[in-house]
Motif scaffolding. Structure first.
Motif, PDB file in Angstrom:
ATOM      1  N   LEU A 323       0.828  -1.203   0.000  1.00 31.20           N
ATOM      2  CA  LEU A 323       0.000   0.000   0.000  1.00 31.20           C
ATOM      3  C   LEU A 323       0.866   1.258   0.000  1.00 31.20           C
ATOM      4  O   LEU A 323       0.382   2.345  -0.319  1.00 31.20           O
ATOM      5  N   ASP A 324       2.121   1.129   0.385  1.00 29.04           N
ATOM      6  CA  ASP A 324       3.123   2.187   0.236  1.00 29.04           C
ATOM      7  C   ASP A 324       4.102   1.770  -0.849  1.00 29.04           C
ATOM      8  O   ASP A 324       4.413   0.579  -0.995  1.00 29.04           O
ATOM      9  N   ILE A 325       4.628   2.743  -1.574  1.00 32.52           N
ATOM     10  CA  ILE A 325       5.633   2.417  -2.580  1.00 32.52           C
ATOM     11  C   ILE A 325       6.952   2.046  -1.923  1.00 32.52           C
ATOM     12  O   ILE A 325       7.703   1.225  -2.438  1.00 32.52           O
ATOM     13  N   HIS A 326       7.242   2.630  -0.759  1.00 33.73           N
ATOM     14  CA  HIS A 326       8.413   2.252   0.032  1.00 33.73           C
ATOM     15  C   HIS A 326       7.919   1.891   1.429  1.00 33.73           C
ATOM     16  O   HIS A 326       7.457   2.767   2.167  1.00 33.73           O
ATOM     17  N   GLU A 327       8.008   0.634   1.784  1.00 33.59           N
ATOM     18  CA  GLU A 327       7.573   0.191   3.097  1.00 33.59           C
ATOM     19  C   GLU A 327       8.470  -0.949   3.566  1.00 33.59           C
ATOM     20  O   GLU A 327       9.357  -1.407   2.835  1.00 33.59           O
ATOM     21  N   LEU A 328       8.267  -1.392   4.787  1.00 31.34           N
ATOM     22  CA  LEU A 328       9.025  -2.517   5.310  1.00 31.34           C
ATOM     23  C   LEU A 328       8.615  -3.793   4.573  1.00 31.34           C
ATOM     24  O   LEU A 328       7.492  -3.901   4.102  1.00 31.34           O
ATOM     25  N   PRO A 329       9.535  -4.765   4.433  1.00 30.94           N
ATOM     26  CA  PRO A 329      10.843  -4.849   5.084  1.00 30.94           C
ATOM     27  C   PRO A 329      11.924  -4.059   4.338  1.00 30.94           C
ATOM     28  O   PRO A 329      11.813  -3.799   3.140  1.00 30.94           O
ATOM     29  N   ARG A 330      12.965  -3.695   5.080  1.00 31.96           N
ATOM     30  CA  ARG A 330      14.122  -3.072   4.465  1.00 31.96           C
ATOM     31  C   ARG A 330      14.967  -4.132   3.762  1.00 31.96           C
ATOM     32  O   ARG A 330      15.126  -5.234   4.257  1.00 31.96           O
ATOM     33  N   PHE A 331      15.488  -3.788   2.604  1.00 31.33           N
ATOM     34  CA  PHE A 331      16.429  -4.660   1.894  1.00 31.33           C
ATOM     35  C   PHE A 331      17.710  -3.851   1.728  1.00 31.33           C
ATOM     36  O   PHE A 331      18.071  -3.435   0.640  1.00 31.33           O
ATOM     37  N   SER A 332      18.352  -3.619   2.878  1.00 32.71           N
ATOM     38  CA  SER A 332      19.525  -2.760   2.922  1.00 32.71           C
ATOM     39  C   SER A 332      20.327  -3.140   4.168  1.00 32.71           C
ATOM     40  O   SER A 332      20.105  -4.198   4.755  1.00 32.71           O
ATOM     41  N   ARG A 333      21.224  -2.267   4.577  1.00 28.98           N
ATOM     42  CA  ARG A 333      22.075  -2.583   5.728  1.00 28.98           C
ATOM     43  C   ARG A 333      21.279  -2.820   7.002  1.00 28.98           C
ATOM     44  O   ARG A 333      21.704  -3.562   7.868  1.00 28.98           O
ATOM     45  N   GLY A 334      20.134  -2.199   7.153  1.00 30.49           N
ATOM     46  CA  GLY A 334      19.327  -2.361   8.360  1.00 30.49           C
ATOM     47  C   GLY A 334      18.293  -3.463   8.268  1.00 30.49           C
ATOM     48  O   GLY A 334      17.459  -3.611   9.167  1.00 30.49           O
ATOM     49  N   GLY A 335      18.322  -4.247   7.184  1.00 31.05           N
ATOM     50  CA  GLY A 335      17.296  -5.258   6.977  1.00 31.05           C
ATOM     51  C   GLY A 335      17.410  -6.437   7.928  1.00 31.05           C
ATOM     52  O   GLY A 335      18.492  -6.753   8.437  1.00 31.05           O
ATOM     53  N   GLU A 336      16.286  -7.092   8.161  1.00 34.41           N
ATOM     54  CA  GLU A 336      16.236  -8.268   9.029  1.00 34.41           C
ATOM     55  C   GLU A 336      16.062  -9.522   8.177  1.00 34.41           C
ATOM     56  O   GLU A 336      16.369  -9.511   6.988  1.00 34.41           O
ATOM     57  N   LEU A 337      15.582 -10.601   8.777  1.00 34.07           N
ATOM     58  CA  LEU A 337      15.403 -11.844   8.033  1.00 34.07           C
ATOM     59  C   LEU A 337      14.129 -11.770   7.190  1.00 34.07           C
ATOM     60  O   LEU A 337      13.083 -11.309   7.661  1.00 34.07           O
ATOM     61  N   PHE A 338      14.222 -12.233   5.962  1.00 36.29           N
ATOM     62  CA  PHE A 338      13.039 -12.306   5.127  1.00 36.29           C
ATOM     63  C   PHE A 338      12.045 -13.298   5.723  1.00 36.29           C
ATOM     64  O   PHE A 338      12.424 -14.306   6.309  1.00 36.29           O
ATOM     65  N   GLN A 339      10.749 -12.984   5.546  1.00 36.08           N
ATOM     66  CA  GLN A 339       9.683 -13.873   5.989  1.00 36.08           C
ATOM     67  C   GLN A 339       8.795 -14.229   4.800  1.00 36.08           C
ATOM     68  O   GLN A 339       8.664 -13.454   3.853  1.00 36.08           O
ATOM     69  N   GLU A 340       8.188 -15.392   4.870  1.00 41.91           N
ATOM     70  CA  GLU A 340       7.334 -15.852   3.786  1.00 41.91           C
ATOM     71  C   GLU A 340       6.200 -14.862   3.539  1.00 41.91           C
ATOM     72  O   GLU A 340       5.603 -14.330   4.468  1.00 41.91           O
ATOM     73  N   ASN A 341       5.939 -14.615   2.259  1.00 36.98           N
ATOM     74  CA  ASN A 341       4.885 -13.719   1.775  1.00 36.98           C
ATOM     75  C   ASN A 341       5.174 -12.241   2.016  1.00 36.98           C
ATOM     76  O   ASN A 341       4.265 -11.416   1.915  1.00 36.98           O
ATOM     77  N   GLN A 342       6.410 -11.904   2.304  1.00 35.57           N
ATOM     78  CA  GLN A 342       6.810 -10.510   2.152  1.00 35.57           C
ATOM     79  C   GLN A 342       7.001 -10.232   0.666  1.00 35.57           C
ATOM     80  O   GLN A 342       7.278 -11.142  -0.121  1.00 35.57           O
ATOM     81  N   VAL A 343       6.830  -8.975   0.277  1.00 34.77           N
ATOM     82  CA  VAL A 343       6.999  -8.587  -1.123  1.00 34.77           C
ATOM     83  C   VAL A 343       7.998  -7.444  -1.176  1.00 34.77           C
ATOM     84  O   VAL A 343       7.819  -6.421  -0.501  1.00 34.77           O
ATOM     85  N   VAL A 344       9.061  -7.618  -1.970  1.00 37.92           N
ATOM     86  CA  VAL A 344      10.136  -6.631  -2.025  1.00 37.92           C
ATOM     87  C   VAL A 344      10.524  -6.357  -3.470  1.00 37.92           C
ATOM     88  O   VAL A 344      10.350  -7.201  -4.349  1.00 37.92           O
ATOM     89  N   THR A 345      11.052  -5.169  -3.686  1.00 38.42           N
ATOM     90  CA  THR A 345      11.715  -4.899  -4.959  1.00 38.42           C
ATOM     91  C   THR A 345      13.155  -5.377  -4.865  1.00 38.42           C
ATOM     92  O   THR A 345      13.738  -5.445  -3.782  1.00 38.42           O
ATOM     93  N   VAL A 346      13.716  -5.714  -6.002  1.00 39.81           N
ATOM     94  CA  VAL A 346      15.148  -6.030  -6.095  1.00 39.81           C
ATOM     95  C   VAL A 346      15.696  -5.117  -7.179  1.00 39.81           C
ATOM     96  O   VAL A 346      15.417  -5.306  -8.364  1.00 39.81           O
ATOM     97  N   GLU A 347      16.461  -4.100  -6.770  1.00 39.57           N
ATOM     98  CA  GLU A 347      16.851  -3.044  -7.707  1.00 39.57           C
ATOM     99  C   GLU A 347      18.272  -2.544  -7.474  1.00 39.57           C
ATOM    100  O   GLU A 347      18.480  -1.366  -7.160  1.00 39.57           O
ATOM    101  N   PRO A 348      19.272  -3.394  -7.649  1.00 35.23           N
ATOM    102  CA  PRO A 348      20.647  -2.891  -7.550  1.00 35.23           C
ATOM    103  C   PRO A 348      20.925  -1.886  -8.667  1.00 35.23           C
ATOM    104  O   PRO A 348      20.288  -1.912  -9.725  1.00 35.23           O
ATOM    105  N   GLY A 349      21.871  -0.998  -8.423  1.00 32.11           N
ATOM    106  CA  GLY A 349      22.215  -0.018  -9.439  1.00 32.11           C
ATOM    107  C   GLY A 349      23.620   0.520  -9.238  1.00 32.11           C
ATOM    108  O   GLY A 349      24.166   0.475  -8.127  1.00 32.11           O
ATOM    109  N   LEU A 350      24.204   1.015 -10.296  1.00 34.98           N
ATOM    110  CA  LEU A 350      25.528   1.643 -10.254  1.00 34.98           C
ATOM    111  C   LEU A 350      25.460   2.971 -11.003  1.00 34.98           C
ATOM    112  O   LEU A 350      24.839   3.051 -12.075  1.00 34.98           O
ATOM    113  N   TYR A 351      26.140   3.985 -10.456  1.00 33.15           N
ATOM    114  CA  TYR A 351      26.014   5.342 -10.981  1.00 33.15           C
ATOM    115  C   TYR A 351      27.381   6.027 -10.962  1.00 33.15           C
ATOM    116  O   TYR A 351      27.988   6.192  -9.895  1.00 33.15           O
ATOM    117  N   TYR A 352      27.847   6.444 -12.150  1.00 30.47           N
ATOM    118  CA  TYR A 352      29.143   7.101 -12.256  1.00 30.47           C
ATOM    119  C   TYR A 352      29.059   8.275 -13.235  1.00 30.47           C
ATOM    120  O   TYR A 352      28.600   8.111 -14.373  1.00 30.47           O
TER     121      TYR A 352
END
Length: 384
Positions: A323-352
């Motif tokens: 319901l939020d475009i950015h919501e928990l769980p975190r998928f970053s340095r502060g993230g915890e253990l993934f749980q079943e039926n969580q939904v996350v984006t996977v979006e690595p990127g590099l910028y130079y």
């Protein structure tokens, strides 16, 4: 359609807000309104207190146990005081708390201090709960996952529309031309917005960036679209009624990519594939994010501060979406253990700077022993 699911909440709580901006309220009530209204939970039962304008609609649409009439509370208050004295929302909140024996309940961090002060003056004690106010929102029901999949499927249709426009465009003097006019970020955003609107979705701050604009991940882009440089298309529509989001990113080049840019794109692609393959319940989101960072470093893509800006891998690997475009769980340095039926984006990127940015993004459901990618659209770099 609205998702009419009864939410199980065991703690007593109270929210006063509008459910367009307060996602917890919409999640709890299932009722969408631009004006603030009162919602509370007592002993596992959920209630709305609605004015005359919204009472009838709330009785039909809300997913709570009972819808109460605000007028009943205001009439009782009016009968106890002078007839010319106006009944305020403060008065109604106190009346509700007293009638339903609400004590020591939770309110969210953005609960209005004006009302909070008045409740405390009347001897009504509550506790401000830090986010996440409703942590159960992190675990999605199958109905919610279906709405997210629908949003992402619609989003892919919008992405295909933009890729088709790029394919139809010609290159003249290093600039793209489409329908006898120079193609711009604004034109692509307009075409995408119109398509999403016709499908029942709304969009805001769509990212169509090109060239040096791609070095800043949240630069929404402006001006001409150029050939032979990266073009980042980051699209995130929200359904106007059920409020669930899609979110995906593709990075492409119209024409020919330089060898350096191709290697950058292939590295990001490989990192994303690695992360998606390893998502599962019990996996540490923080550790997996760290693995992506280390992968980039081993490939020679260092993250540091140079020439007045941060460059390299300068954001998280992903984020929760619902319901939020950015919501928990975190998928970053502060993230915890993934749980079943969580939904996350996977979006690595590099910028130079001088080379450009590359980001690839899909939405993934954490299933019992794997990650389920909701995206079907293939990833390509060059568009002839």
């Amino acid at each position: 359609m609205l998702l009419k699911e009864k939410r199980e909440v065991r703690q007593d709580l109270l929210i006063f807000a509008d459910s367009v901006r307060n996602v917890d309220l919409f999640y709890l009530s299932g009722f969408l309104a631009h004006d603030p209204f009162l919602c509370f939970v007592k002993d596992g039962q959920s209630y709305l207190v609605m004015n005359e304008l919204e009472y009838g609609r709330a009785c039909i649409e809300a997913s709570v146990d009972q819808v109460l009439k605000m007028k009943d509370f205001s009439d009782r208050i009016q009968n106890r005081q002078k007839k010319d004295q106006v009944v305020s929302m403060n008065d109604i909140m106190v009346e509700v708390c007293q009638e339903y024996s609400l004590r020591d309940f939770y309110v969210p961090m953005d609960f209005p201090i004006w009302y909070g002060d008045h409740l405390r003056k009347k001897g009504i004690h509550f506790v401000v709960k830090k986010d996440p106010f409703l942590p159960q929102r992190m675990i999605k029901s199958e109905s919610e996952i279906a709405l997210l999949a629908q949003a992402q499927q619609t989003n892919e249709e919008g992405m295909r529309r933009l890729l088709d426009i790029l394919a139809e465009s010609s290159i003249e003097g290093g600039v793209l031309w489409w329908q006898k006019k120079p193609l711009s970020s604004e034109i692509l955003k307009r075409e995408y917005a119109l398509m999403m609107l016709s499908a029942g979705y709304q969009v805001e701050s769509t990212i169509v960036s090109c060239g040096e604009h791609t070095v800043d991940p949240h630069n929404t882009g402006s001006g001409p679209i150029y050939a032979h440089v990266p073009i980042i298309l980051d699209l995130f529509p929200q359904h106007q009624t059920n409020r669930y989001w899609g979110d995906m990113t593709r990075t492409v080049v119209k024409g020919k990519a330089t060898p350096e840019l191709r290697r950058l794109w292939e590295t990001v692609f490989e990192a994303q594939e690695m992360a998606i393959a390893r998502i599962a319940p019990g996996v540490s989101a923080a550790a997996l994010h760290s693995d992506v960072e280390n992968f980039f470093t081993k490939k020679g893509y260092v993250t540091d501060f140079r020439d007045g800006r941060y460059q390299g891998f300068i954001h998280g690997t992903g984020h929760g979406v619902g319901l939020d475009i950015h919501e928990l769980p975190r998928f970053s340095r502060g993230g915890e253990l993934f749980q079943e039926n969580q939904v996350v984006t996977v979006e690595p990127g590099l910028y130079y700077a001088g080379l450009g940015g590359v980001r690839l993004e899909d939405i993934v459901v954490v299933r019992s022993n794997h990650g389920q990618n909701l995206n079907k659209l293939e990833k390509i770099l060059e568009i002839p």
